[in-house]
Design an enzyme around this catalytic site. Sequence first.
Site, PDB file in Angstrom:
ATOM      1  N   ASP A  27      59.673  51.087  30.173  1.00 25.70           N
ATOM      2  CA  ASP A  27      59.780  52.873  30.818  1.00 25.70           C
ATOM      3  C   ASP A  27      58.985  52.745  32.340  1.00 25.70           C
ATOM      4  OD1 ASP A  27      57.137  53.125  29.760  1.00 25.70           O
ATOM      5  OD2 ASP A  27      57.738  54.270  28.619  1.00 25.70           O
ATOM      6  N   ASP A 134      57.453  48.363  19.223  1.00 30.26           N
ATOM      7  CA  ASP A 134      58.343  48.744  19.784  1.00 30.26           C
ATOM      8  C   ASP A 134      57.866  48.141  21.071  1.00 30.26           C
ATOM      9  OD1 ASP A 134      61.187  49.060  21.345  1.00 30.26           O
ATOM     10  OD2 ASP A 134      60.251  51.091  21.751  1.00 30.26           O
TER      11      ASP A 134
END
EC number: 3.2.1.4
Length: 242
Positions: A27, A134
Amino acid sequence: MKATLVLGSLIVGAVSAYKATTTRYYDGQEGACGCGSSSGAFPWQLGIGNGVYTAAGSQALFDTAGASWCGAGCGKCYQLTSTGQAPCSSCGTGGAAGQSIIVMVTNLCPNNGNAQWCPVVGGTNQYGYSYHFDIMAQNEIFGDNVVVDFEPIACPGQAASDWGTCLCVGQQETDPTPVLGNDTGSTPPGSSPPATSSSPPSGGGQQTLYGQCGGAGWTGPTTCQAPGTCKVQNQWYSQCLP
């Protein structure tokens, strides 16, 4: 959120009793360990070195007391070893078993909005696992949503140096994160758990370099092959280091 584990160089280490699911994300943001700035993440967060990456950890890896910023788990490193299996037949293709990478926790994967993968402390995700990594990566690393065996290790030198540039250095919460239980996770339906050996490594009962040599519940070798010395990393893990 698409999972990824890295096809990095193989890393010699002890077999871990703990399992986790994995995914991958990118991100470009600072993250909950303060690595980056208002303009985005530091470039090294996409890959510290060969086989060394950063990851957002589920709450039990980030901070067992529930902190969402500068958690006690920030800056801690783990060796992840692929089991080759995905957590279910429809949520990934897995990958090659036995390949390993190192990840450093630099972000939180909160349960809110990510309950499929990231469990609350003491709970499990949708697939029955208590822990999740993650991994920050723009491309697949060493598999698609691979289930991994994992263990805490000392961060490699470059990772430790990179961590020193983050805002949360010295500001982390102080609870004993992570508190690893005996939960080894679930086995994907229709598959068998990977075979492991209870035999100590070769070398007359001595552990190999970078292998585990102590910690709570450890029953394996407690001395290291030269030039290694058994060094305490935390109450759960000691490692043979040069």
